[in-house]
Motif scaffolding. Structure first.
Motif, PDB file in Angstrom:
ATOM      1  N   LEU A 184       0.820  -1.210   0.000  1.00 55.02           N
ATOM      2  CA  LEU A 184       0.000   0.000   0.000  1.00 55.02           C
ATOM      3  C   LEU A 184       0.857   1.264   0.000  1.00 55.02           C
ATOM      4  O   LEU A 184       0.343   2.352   0.271  1.00 55.02           O
ATOM      5  N   ASN A 185       2.137   1.117  -0.315  1.00 57.61           N
ATOM      6  CA  ASN A 185       3.037   2.271  -0.316  1.00 57.61           C
ATOM      7  C   ASN A 185       3.595   2.490  -1.720  1.00 57.61           C
ATOM      8  O   ASN A 185       4.641   1.944  -2.081  1.00 57.61           O
ATOM      9  N   PRO A 186       2.922   3.289  -2.546  1.00 54.52           N
ATOM     10  CA  PRO A 186       3.393   3.498  -3.923  1.00 54.52           C
ATOM     11  C   PRO A 186       4.752   4.187  -3.995  1.00 54.52           C
ATOM     12  O   PRO A 186       5.513   3.945  -4.935  1.00 54.52           O
ATOM     13  N   ALA A 187       5.085   5.039  -3.006  1.00 57.62           N
ATOM     14  CA  ALA A 187       6.390   5.713  -3.025  1.00 57.62           C
ATOM     15  C   ALA A 187       7.526   4.709  -2.935  1.00 57.62           C
ATOM     16  O   ALA A 187       8.574   4.870  -3.583  1.00 57.62           O
ATOM     17  N   LEU A 188       7.344   3.671  -2.138  1.00 55.44           N
ATOM     18  CA  LEU A 188       8.363   2.622  -2.011  1.00 55.44           C
ATOM     19  C   LEU A 188       8.609   1.946  -3.349  1.00 55.44           C
ATOM     20  O   LEU A 188       9.760   1.794  -3.788  1.00 55.44           O
ATOM     21  N   PHE A 189       7.545   1.557  -4.035  1.00 48.16           N
ATOM     22  CA  PHE A 189       7.718   0.826  -5.289  1.00 48.16           C
ATOM     23  C   PHE A 189       8.165   1.739  -6.420  1.00 48.16           C
ATOM     24  O   PHE A 189       8.838   1.277  -7.355  1.00 48.16           O
ATOM     25  N   TYR A 190       7.816   3.008  -6.335  1.00 47.11           N
ATOM     26  CA  TYR A 190       8.344   3.958  -7.315  1.00 47.11           C
ATOM     27  C   TYR A 190       9.865   4.033  -7.188  1.00 47.11           C
ATOM     28  O   TYR A 190      10.585   4.042  -8.194  1.00 47.11           O
ATOM     29  N   ALA A 191      10.366   4.065  -5.945  1.00 48.01           N
ATOM     30  CA  ALA A 191      11.812   4.120  -5.725  1.00 48.01           C
ATOM     31  C   ALA A 191      12.487   2.843  -6.213  1.00 48.01           C
ATOM     32  O   ALA A 191      13.534   2.883  -6.883  1.00 48.01           O
ATOM     33  N   LEU A 192      11.906   1.687  -5.898  1.00 52.25           N
ATOM     34  CA  LEU A 192      12.467   0.420  -6.358  1.00 52.25           C
ATOM     35  C   LEU A 192      12.479   0.350  -7.887  1.00 52.25           C
ATOM     36  O   LEU A 192      13.447  -0.130  -8.493  1.00 52.25           O
ATOM     37  N   LEU A 223       9.890  -6.199  -8.301  1.00 49.90           N
ATOM     38  CA  LEU A 223      10.703  -6.973  -7.362  1.00 49.90           C
ATOM     39  C   LEU A 223      11.552  -8.008  -8.081  1.00 49.90           C
ATOM     40  O   LEU A 223      12.687  -8.296  -7.673  1.00 49.90           O
ATOM     41  N   SER A 224      11.032  -8.547  -9.170  1.00 45.72           N
ATOM     42  CA  SER A 224      11.741  -9.615  -9.877  1.00 45.72           C
ATOM     43  C   SER A 224      13.059  -9.147 -10.487  1.00 45.72           C
ATOM     44  O   SER A 224      13.892  -9.975 -10.879  1.00 45.72           O
ATOM     45  N   LYS A 225      13.273  -7.846 -10.562  1.00 47.92           N
ATOM     46  CA  LYS A 225      14.490  -7.318 -11.179  1.00 47.92           C
ATOM     47  C   LYS A 225      15.640  -7.182 -10.188  1.00 47.92           C
ATOM     48  O   LYS A 225      16.732  -6.748 -10.559  1.00 47.92           O
ATOM     49  N   PHE A 226      15.399  -7.550  -8.930  1.00 49.84           N
ATOM     50  CA  PHE A 226      16.453  -7.499  -7.936  1.00 49.84           C
ATOM     51  C   PHE A 226      17.149  -8.854  -7.834  1.00 49.84           C
ATOM     52  O   PHE A 226      16.663  -9.865  -8.351  1.00 49.84           O
ATOM     53  N   LYS A 227      18.301  -8.866  -7.172  1.00 45.51           N
ATOM     54  CA  LYS A 227      19.125 -10.071  -7.106  1.00 45.51           C
ATOM     55  C   LYS A 227      18.327 -11.253  -6.575  1.00 45.51           C
ATOM     56  O   LYS A 227      18.318 -12.339  -7.155  1.00 45.51           O
ATOM     57  N   SER A 228      17.680 -11.068  -5.461  1.00 46.33           N
ATOM     58  CA  SER A 228      16.795 -12.081  -4.894  1.00 46.33           C
ATOM     59  C   SER A 228      15.784 -11.386  -4.004  1.00 46.33           C
ATOM     60  O   SER A 228      16.039 -10.295  -3.486  1.00 46.33           O
ATOM     61  N   VAL A 229      14.628 -12.030  -3.842  1.00 47.87           N
ATOM     62  CA  VAL A 229      13.558 -11.456  -3.030  1.00 47.87           C
ATOM     63  C   VAL A 229      12.951 -12.575  -2.182  1.00 47.87           C
ATOM     64  O   VAL A 229      12.597 -13.635  -2.707  1.00 47.87           O
ATOM     65  N   GLN A 230      12.867 -12.327  -0.883  1.00 45.72           N
ATOM     66  CA  GLN A 230      12.187 -13.247   0.031  1.00 45.72           C
ATOM     67  C   GLN A 230      10.930 -12.551   0.516  1.00 45.72           C
ATOM     68  O   GLN A 230      11.003 -11.485   1.135  1.00 45.72           O
TER      69      GLN A 230
END
Length: 310
Positions: A184-192, A223-230
């Protein structure tokens, strides 16, 4: 962690990890918060340097007692785990390499073991309790304003925070993301997304915790574009009534429907791994073995998270 990490508590204050409870302070002993402190100033704070110097000299700070007590009883602590994971990293003095972030309290649930500093869904009930038990005088709107600094700290308007986060992220090896509810935090995903689109996300691993009420395919693609995601999927019971009581006002059907969607995402993006996180509280502790066994049918690892306060 004082050498390599920066952590945020749910109230918007800074510390060296999510177990340590010593808030960073200015030289005039004022607590540093996200809404009034630049990230770079927090990183260079004298509190972090003091904690670092004390631990380097084997001083057992009271703020670190949780880990030291675990170690004295023969158990692993977050301290030993973090040292094992990140101790060999060469120090990068200009920024943290590990970031534990709790970006606000925006949430659509009012889980029984939660509180308004962590969930905006708690405001109504917390206001009633404050009036009845704590003598709070004022309206519900006035009560909610006491948490306004948390909301304002992590919205898109806090450009210094997010611009610095974007600047630092390519050199971070691990970012641990809590809530509120991160989806629910669009600013976080915009930064990612900014960092991923710049081709600078391949060296950073993420961990993210969600209540599984929201399935956003675009965010998962980012998220899939990062090295790994848990991704930790919060499910506190396999029983419908118990789950809906603990995670009020969730609908169990939605949780388990989205669980299957997340499992499909794991098949689509192999760097995204899943685990079921069971929050252990007085509401489910006596059934925890049965709950864990029954949730194992979903063929995902299960992990326990112990409620310790309030």
């Amino acid at each position: 962690m004082p050498h390599k990490a920066l952590a945020l508590q749910n109230n918007g204050d800074f510390c060296v990890c999510n177990i340590n409870n010593m808030s960073f302070e200015t030289k005039t002993q004022e607590v540093m918060y996200v809404h009034n402190t630049r990230l770079k100033d927090a990183w260079n704070s004298h509190t972090r340097k003091m904690v670092r110097a004390a631990l380097d000299r084997d001083r057992e700070l009271p703020a670190c007692s949780y880990c030291f007590d675990l170690e004295k009883s023969g158990n692993n602590s977050s301290r030993t785990q973090f040292n094992s994971m990140f101790g060999a990293l060469p120090n990068l003095t200009t920024q943290p390499q590990v970031f534990i972030i709790k970006p606000g309290n925006t949430c659509n649930l009012a889980c029984r073991m939660c509180n308004p500093a962590t969930s905006s869904g708690w405001y109504r009930d917390a206001y009633q309790l404050a009036v009845e038990n704590e003598g709070f005088v004022g309206t519900a709107t006035e009560y909610s304003k006491t948490f306004e600094h948390i909301r304002n700290s992590f919205n898109q308007d806090n450009t210094d925070f997010w611009d610095t986060f974007i600047e630092w992220l390519p050199n971070m090896v691990f970012v641990d993301i809590y809530g509120g509810e991160p989806f629910l935090n669009p600013a976080l995903f915009y930064a990612l997304e900014r960092v991923a689109d710049a081709g600078q996300s391949q060296n950073t691993s993420l961990q993210l915790h969600t209540n599984i009420t929201i399935f956003n395919s675009k965010y998962l693609e980012i998220l899939s574009k990062f090295k790994s995601v848990q991704i930790g999927l919060s499910i506190d019971s396999d029983q419908i009534k118990e789950l809906e009581y603990i995670r009020y006002p969730v609908k169990a059907d939605l949780v388990f429907d989205n669980l299957e969607k997340f499992k499909q995402i794991h098949q689509q993006y192999r760097n995204i791994n899943l685990a079921i996180n069971i929050t252990v509280s007085p509401l489910n502790v006596f059934d925890i073995t049965k709950i864990k066994t029954n949730l194992a049918k979903h063929r995902l690892p299960t992990e326990l998270n112990l409620v310790t306060s309030p």
